[in-house]
Design an enzyme around this catalytic site. Structure first.
Site, short mmCIF file in Angstrom:
data_model
loop_
_atom_site.label_atom_id
_atom_site.label_comp_id
_atom_site.label_asym_id
_atom_site.label_seq_id
_atom_site.Cartn_x
_atom_site.Cartn_y
_atom_site.Cartn_z
N THR A 127 58.07 22.31 25.82
CA THR A 127 57.95 23.71 25.26
C THR A 127 56.63 24.47 25.89
O THR A 127 55.72 23.60 26.06
CB THR A 127 58.14 23.54 23.78
OG1 THR A 127 57.96 25.21 23.47
CG2 THR A 127 57.03 22.84 23.19
N GLU A 129 54.76 25.72 24.02
CA GLU A 129 53.91 25.49 23.10
C GLU A 129 52.96 24.32 23.36
O GLU A 129 51.89 24.23 22.65
CB GLU A 129 54.50 25.39 21.51
CG GLU A 129 55.13 26.60 21.05
CD GLU A 129 54.19 27.90 20.66
OE1 GLU A 129 53.07 27.42 20.31
OE2 GLU A 129 54.62 28.78 20.77
N TYR A 151 53.93 21.04 16.04
CA TYR A 151 55.24 21.06 17.02
C TYR A 151 54.58 20.76 18.34
O TYR A 151 55.07 19.99 19.20
CB TYR A 151 55.75 22.41 16.85
CG TYR A 151 56.98 22.56 17.92
CD1 TYR A 151 58.10 22.05 17.90
CD2 TYR A 151 56.82 23.68 18.61
CE1 TYR A 151 59.06 22.18 18.83
CE2 TYR A 151 57.90 23.99 19.64
CZ TYR A 151 58.91 23.23 19.83
OH TYR A 151 59.88 23.45 20.56
N LYS A 155 55.04 17.43 20.92
CA LYS A 155 55.91 17.72 22.31
C LYS A 155 55.06 16.95 23.33
O LYS A 155 55.34 16.50 24.34
CB LYS A 155 56.24 19.18 22.65
CG LYS A 155 57.38 19.54 21.67
CD LYS A 155 58.82 18.90 22.08
CE LYS A 155 59.86 19.69 21.26
NZ LYS A 155 61.30 19.24 21.96
#
Length: 331
Positions: A127, A129, A151, A155
Site C-alpha cells: 500500500t 501507506e 497499518y 505492511k
C-alpha cells in the site's frame, strides 16, 4: 493442466475481481474465508456470481496450522495474499490485531510455501501507506519507507520479510505497492464509497447532508479491475520483483465530490459540510506513485479516468434502488 490459485481476501473488492480474472484464464480458483463469512450473504455478494466455479476453504489467517492444512490441500501454483486489516488508524488502536492480521499471516504463508511448494509464486498486496510521510513525490520503488500508522508499519514489515524469503530462499515472492483504487465493489468504510452512496441517496431524497473531513486531501486514484491485472502480470514475469501500482495522477477529495455531484446534476456545496471528527490533515508531500517501472517491465498502466470510474460507481449504486431501470439524472 489448469493452474491453481489460492486467494486470501477473495470476498473483497480486489479478491473478487482477481477470482473472475483467473477464472477467465482457466485457473482453478480457491479462496480462504472465515466461517462467519459463509453464513452472511452480504459478505459473499462480490463473489455470488462465481460461487459455483470456485472452491472456498474456511480458515483464520492468524492460525498457522489451519493455513498450512489449507495450502497442503490446495497446493497452488500462485498465491495472492490480499486479506488483512485495511483501516488506517493513526491512533494505534488495535495494533496487535493489525500486526497479527497483516504481518503474521504473511509469515505463515511464506513459511508454508517454503516447506510444501517452493515453486509457488507469491503476491503480497502492499500500500502507499508504506511511504507514510514520503521524502519525494511521486514515489518510486526506491523512495524510503516512512510509515505513520500501525497499518503501514505492518505492511512495510511484511514487505521486508518477503524480500528476505525471495533473496534467502529463492521463492518467487513480490510486493505490489498499490495506491488507492476504486470500483463499485469498494468497501463502505472508504471515503470514496461514502461519497458515492451519500450522493445517490441525496439525489433520491433519502439523505439531506454529507459530512466529510479534509476535502483538500490529495489521492492517486485508479481502477480496481486494472490493478488486478497488474497483480497477475507481476506473477507471470521471469523474475520476482516489487512494483508500484498507481496512476501517477493526483486528484483532491473536492475533485471527487465535484465529479460525483455533477454527474447527478447536483451542486455538492449545497449538501457537504465539514466535520472535524473526520478531519485528517493533508500530507506535506502527497502520496502519488510513479508507475514507470511496471509500465516498462510489465507493459501495464491504468487507462480508465477517474471520471469514468466515478460514473460506473454511481450507476452501480443507483441500480440498488431502481433495480436495473434506467434513471434520468436530469430530474
Amino acid at each position: 493442466m489448469k493452474k491453481i490459485a489460492l486467494i486470501t481476501g477473495i470476498t473483497g473488492q480486489d479478491g473478487s475481481y482477481l477470482a473472475e480474472l483467473l477464472l477467465s484464464k482457466e485457473y482453478a480458483v480457491h479462496g480462504v474465508v472465515r466461517r462467519e463469512t459463509l453464513e452472511d450473504n452480504e459478505k459473499l455478494k462480490n463473489i455470488s456470481s462465481i460461487l459455483n466455479n470456485i472452491t472456498l476453504h474456511v480458515g483464520n489467517l492468524s492460525d498457522h496450522l489451519v493455513m498450512y492444512k489449507i495450502f497442503s490441500k490446495v497446493m497452488p501454483d500462485e498465491c495472492y495474499h490480499l486479506a488483512g486489516s485495511t483501516f488506517v488508524d493513526y491512533s494505534f488502536d488495535e495494533e496487535f490485531q493489525t500486526i497479527n492480521n497483516n504481518f503474521s499471516s504473511t509469515h505463515y504463508l511464506l513459511s508454508t510455501i517454503k516447506e510444501l511448494k517452493k515453486e509457488c509464486k507469491f503476491f503480497f498486496a502492499g500500500t502507499s501507506e508504506m511511504f507514510g510521510e514520503p521524502t519525494q513525490t511521486p514515489q518510486t520503488e526506491d523512495t524510503p519507507f516512512n510509515p505513520k500508522s500501525i497499518y503501514g508499519i505492518s505492511k512495510v514489515s511484511s514487505h521486508y520479510l518477503i524480500k528476505n524469503y525471495r533473496e534467502r530462499e529463492g521463492i518467487f515472492a513480490c510486493t505490489g505497492i498499490m495506491y488507492n483504487h476504486e470500483s463499485p465493489r469498494r468497501g463502505n468504510q472508504f471515503v470514496t464509497k461514502k461519497i458515492i452512496s451519500s450522493a445517490v441517496k441525496i439525489k433520491l431524497g433519502l439523505q439531506q447532508e454529507l459530512q466529510l473531513g479534509n476535502i483538500d486531501a490529495l489521492r492517486d486514484w485508479g481502477y480496481a479491475p486494472e490493478y488486478i491485472n497488474a497483480m497477475w502480470q507481476m506473477l507471470q514475469m521471469e523474475y520476482a520483483d516489487d512494483f508500484i501500482i498507481s496512476t501517477g495522477k493526483l486528484h483532491s477529495v473536492k475533485d471527487f465530490l465535484e465529479i460525483t455531484f455533477s454527474y447527478l446534476r447536483l451542486d455538492y456545496k449545497k449538501y457537504v459540510s465539514i466535520d472535524q471528527r473526520f478531519y485528517r490533515a493533508s500530507e506535506k508531500i502527497p502520496l502519488c506513485g510513479d508507475p514507470s517501472k511496471i509500465k516498462t517491465r510489465c507493459h501495464w498502466e491504468n487507462s480508465k479516468s477517474l471520471e469514468d470510474i466515478i460514473k460506473e460507481m454511481i450507476d452501480s449504486e443507483m441500480n440498488k434502488y431502481i433495480k436495473g431501470k434506467e434513471y434520468d439524472y436530469n430530474r
